[in-house]
Design a protein around this motif. Structure first.
Motif, mmCIF file in Angstrom:
data_model
loop_
_atom_site.group_PDB
_atom_site.id
_atom_site.type_symbol
_atom_site.label_atom_id
_atom_site.label_comp_id
_atom_site.label_asym_id
_atom_site.label_seq_id
_atom_site.Cartn_x
_atom_site.Cartn_y
_atom_site.Cartn_z
ATOM 1 N N GLN A 186 0.828 -1.199 0.000
ATOM 2 C CA GLN A 186 0.000 0.000 0.000
ATOM 3 C C GLN A 186 0.868 1.256 0.000
ATOM 4 O OE1 GLN A 186 -3.144 -0.552 -0.429
ATOM 5 N NE2 GLN A 186 -2.944 -2.747 -0.110
ATOM 6 N N SER A 228 -7.925 -5.655 0.922
ATOM 7 C CA SER A 228 -7.895 -5.057 -0.412
ATOM 8 C C SER A 228 -8.204 -6.106 -1.473
ATOM 9 C CB SER A 228 -6.536 -4.412 -0.689
ATOM 10 O OG SER A 228 -5.507 -5.388 -0.697
ATOM 11 N N LYS A 230 -8.465 -6.428 -6.064
ATOM 12 C CA LYS A 230 -8.200 -5.770 -7.340
ATOM 13 C C LYS A 230 -8.675 -6.668 -8.476
ATOM 14 C CE LYS A 230 -3.930 -5.571 -8.756
ATOM 15 N NZ LYS A 230 -2.515 -5.194 -8.857
ATOM 16 N N SER A 764 -10.023 -1.274 -8.073
ATOM 17 C CA SER A 764 -9.444 -1.659 -6.784
ATOM 18 C C SER A 764 -10.308 -1.148 -5.639
ATOM 19 C CB SER A 764 -8.026 -1.082 -6.634
ATOM 20 O OG SER A 764 -7.179 -1.534 -7.650
ATOM 21 N N LYS A 766 -10.132 -0.932 -1.208
ATOM 22 C CA LYS A 766 -9.311 -1.111 -0.018
ATOM 23 C C LYS A 766 -10.101 -0.620 1.187
ATOM 24 C CE LYS A 766 -5.935 1.703 0.862
ATOM 25 N NZ LYS A 766 -4.647 2.421 0.800
#
Length: 789
Positions: A186, A228, A230, A764, A766
């Protein structure tokens, strides 16, 4: 003689008769504080004495005639302390300092543009709390000054021999594995990126430049985490998801993360080979499509403060890919001199592979006194990979009976590396000394088994099989000294490295041994004017040792007419770097020269007698480049930012061709990166960015590489009090990243078109959970580096 001894001891005897008072300094948690400055004043507020606490937080007052006295303690982490004491009373002075750090229930940081700072030996790109900290570490690297990423290959001012480190520890991953790790790091955990084009003597001499990613120290007490995910859509879908968890309590800090990825990957290419001898043209279309449904990245780190002077850390990182598989259908057409396709063959390559990488490091940092410290660092890395392929070929050549050929290969590779080192640092006022010693040992074993049906039945072929064993020891000593004098900064160092290597090839049997010492000097000068203009000069000598896989002479066949081969006699490349730098008002200019002796690289050549196209690693004669880099960050409006990064370079490669004639390949190369970003709301929760990257034609040994360019779009938004973040990225919008790589000299005339499936979008998400309040703030502590793969 007796009188002389009495005379020498008299001051000591006199001093022993004076008042002696002992005191301690601790914090509210009763932890003794070392190296705290204590000031003693008389009743007229005149400074009488200044002293420091020892490693146990104790100080001694001796030889003080004033009474009463005032003791004052100033420390940035604690509240100001002042109190009067009577020196005639027998007592122990206990000083308790109260922390001036208060808990912050919610931290709101105003996003700003990244700050670029020029230091005497590096360029620091500070991204902490900037408008790009929402990106991952890989995307941040792509935006770092002097760094270029072209087809997922990192370069610094045109050089690809890059050593990537996190907190000065090398990441023992390469290629897609390295990219995967950095994409799962990150950006809001990154403090800065250091671009070190001439690494100091402290760093191993391997690699032409160092990219050091400095991570933030965990500032949050208690438990927190980040989930997270993606999703990537190019021609085929890919994605990953994972969790990072952090825990900090008093002296203990723990971090662990796990990410799992899966997807289908494709790389499109077409090979063109022209043979002057028989006037034929061979065209092969290869679309390499692979699936990998189980990519695992693990990282674990634990730090413990044994006492106020000693810090112990243990780190583990691993990458596991049990199975990547695919089947390539590669048709090849052979045209005669009338441009008629008179022959053809079809290659079906069915294959699978696995990869396991484990790295473990253990480090102890000990502060010896106020000015010096010692670090002991140990590393162990194991890399195990296996590649299997079943290649079936249907041949239909003119004037020949059609036939079917089949071969199998099974390639196993195992690499083990151990390294240990001691580093000493002494710093006082205007001087800083660094010195250390390092030892590393690496052992690799590669085995290729080859079987085919060329003789009518399937059988093992020992002449095409191979076992390669390689051992290498490195021993290094280094020392460097830095001196700051008003507007001038100086630094110089010397590193000595001894390399002892042995490579054993089974077929044909051959032993290659070498032992050599090399010296690597470094020098830096920087001058800062009254109006903060910075002028700098640096020189560094480096070495680039070939990767272990490059040394393996086994032939790895792509098909019946093409294979890759390494060279166990590859030489290490010696690199000389010269830099002139200028910085002022966020303008950063770098004029540089680079000379490489016997650079090693992958090149190709065609063999007319067998119609083979061979890719192999070799040393060319030399390479040199000179160029100019410019970087500027413009803050047009508080909500509008523009970044300009330009690099113009003249590059030359000298190589001996298959006809044993020395050739010169040269080019003016221009790399341009322009991006602009917008903050769409007052809270900096909604951002947008558009950018453009251009790469003019380049060279690599015998290769000439065509120009390419790409445009991208990024938008990110934060929700629910910044706990949830969503982002959308569209890369290579116009699908313009296809490149042509060609070789043309003497009887060599071939090229291939390469497209790495870069056009697509990424979504994405998070989410931050757990405690988000800052309890204590400490500066980051740097560690050290490792070896190569």
């Amino acid at each position: 003689m007796y009188k002389l001894i009495v005379l020498l001891c008299f001051p000591i005897l006199l001093f022993s008769q004076q008042q002696r008072i002992e005191g301690t300094v601790s914090n509210a948690e009763q932890k003794k504080l070392s190296f705290v400055t204590v000031e003693v004043y008389d009743s007229q507020n005149k400074l009488v004495k200044t002293l420091n606490t020892d490693t146990h937080g104790i100080f001694i007052l001796e030889g003080i005639s004033a009474n009463p006295i005032k003791i004052r303690v100033k420390n940035s982490e604690y509240e100001y302390f002042e109190k009067s004491f009577d020196t005639e009373k027998k007592q122990i002075i206990d000083i308790v300092l109260k922390s001036n750090q208060k808990d912050i229930e919610e931290v709101t940081v105003t996003k700003k543009k990244p700050v670029v700072k020029r230091k005497v030996d590096r360029l620091e790109f500070n991204v902490e709390n900037s408008n790009i900290s929402s990106l991952n570490a890989w995307e941040i690297l792509k935006k770092t000054p002097n760094v270029t990423v072209n087809n997922d290959v990192l370069t610094v001012k045109g050089s690809t021999g890059i050593l990537v480190t996190i907190n000065d520890k090398k990441i023992m991953l390469t290629g897609d594995e390295l990219k995967n790790l950095l994409e799962n790091t990150q950006g809001d955990e990154v403090k800065s990126v250091e671009v070190i084009t001439n690494p100091p003597a402290k760093y191993e001499a391997q690699g032409s430049a160092v990219l050091n990613i400095v991570m933030k120290k965990n500032k949050i007490e208690g438990y927190r985490g980040v989930i997270s995910s993606k999703y990537v859509q190019t021609q085929y879908a890919k994605g990953n998801m994972g969790i990072s968890q952090f825990y900090k309590k008093d002296k203990l800090s723990v971090m662990g993360s796990y990410y799992r990825g899966a997807g289908t990957y494709i790389r499109e290419g077409t090979d063109y080979v022209n043979y002057q001898e028989d006037q034929t043209r061979w065209i092969s279309t290869m679309n390499r499509k692979d699936k990998n449904n189980n990519q695992n990245t693990v990282n674990f780190n634990i730090e413990y403060e044994a006492d106020s002077l000693t810090n112990i850390s243990l780190n583990y990182s691993g990458y596991f890919s049990p199975k990547s598989f695919g089947t390539y259908y590669v048709p090849t057409l052979i045209y005669n001199n009338q441009d008629i396709a008179e022959s053809n063959y079809l290659t079906i390559n069915d294959h699978h592979s696995r990869s396991i990488n484990n790295s473990l490091s253990f480090q102890v940092d000990r502060k010896l006194n106020k000015n010096s410290s010692l670090s002991w660092i140990n590393y162990f890395t194991g890399n195990n990979s296996r590649k299997y392929q079943n290649v079936l070929t249907y041949l239909d050549f003119v004037n020949q009976t059609p036939e079917e050929r089949n071969f199998l290969t099974n390639n196993k590779s195992n690499i083990q590396l151990y390294s240990t080192q001691f580093d000493y640092q002494w710093k006082k006022d205007k001087f800083e000394l660094e010195s250390g010693v390092k030892y590393s040992f690496v052992k690799t074993n590669s085995q290729l088994d080859f079987s085919d049906n060329e003789n009518g039945q399937f059988e093992y072929r020992p002449e095409k099989s191979n076992i390669f064993d390689y051992k290498e020891q490195n021993f290094a000593l280094y020392s460097s000294l830095a001196y700051n004098l008003d507007k001038w900064s100086f630094k110089g160092g010397l590193r000595a490295e001894m390399t002892d290597l042995e490579g054993v090839v089974s077929e044909p049997h051959e032993i290659n041994k070498n032992n050599y010492w090399s010296l690597f000097p470094t020098a830096y000068v920087q001058y800062t004017t009254e109006n903060k203009q910075e002028f700098g000069f640096s020189y560094g000598k480096r070495i680039s040792r070939p990767s272990y896989s490059w040394l393996n002479p086994a032939k790895s066949y792509y098909n019946l007419f093409s294979y890759f081969q390494g060279d166990p006699k590859l030489k290490a490349t010696i690199i000389h770097n010269l830099n002139l730098t200028y910085s002022w008002k966020e303008w950063n200019v770098d004029l540089y020269y680079r000379k490489e002796l016997y650079p090693s690289m992958e090149i190709s050549f065609q063999e007319p007698s067998s119609n083979n196209l061979i890719y192999y690693f070799t040393n060319i004669e030399k390479g040199q480049a000179y160029g100019l880099s410019v970087y500027k960050n413009f803050q047009i409006k508080p909500w509008w930012n523009l970044v300009l990064s330009e690099n113009l370079e003249h590059n030359e490669n000298y190589f001996k061709g298959v006809d044993d004639i020395l050739y010169k390949n040269k080019v003016w190369n221009w790399v341009s990166n322009i991006s602009t970003s917008f903050t769409l709301d007052k809270n900096s929760d909604w951002k947008m960015e558009v950018g453009h990257n251009y790469y003019s034609p380049g060279i690599q040994g015998t290769f000439r590489i065509s120009s390419s360019w790409s445009a991208y779009f990024v938008m990110s938004r934060k929700f629910f009090n910044k706990r949830l973040e969503a982002s959308f990225v569209f890369n290579d919008i116009f699908r313009t990243m296809e490149q042509k790589i060609s070789t043309k000299y003497a009887n060599q005339d071939n090229y291939f078109l390469d497209y790495q499936d870069t056009q697509g979008f990424t979504l994405s998400l998070k989410f931050n959970f757990g405690n988000q309040s800052v309890k204590n703030v400490k500066t980051i502590k740097k560690t050290d580096e490792q070896d190569r793969l």
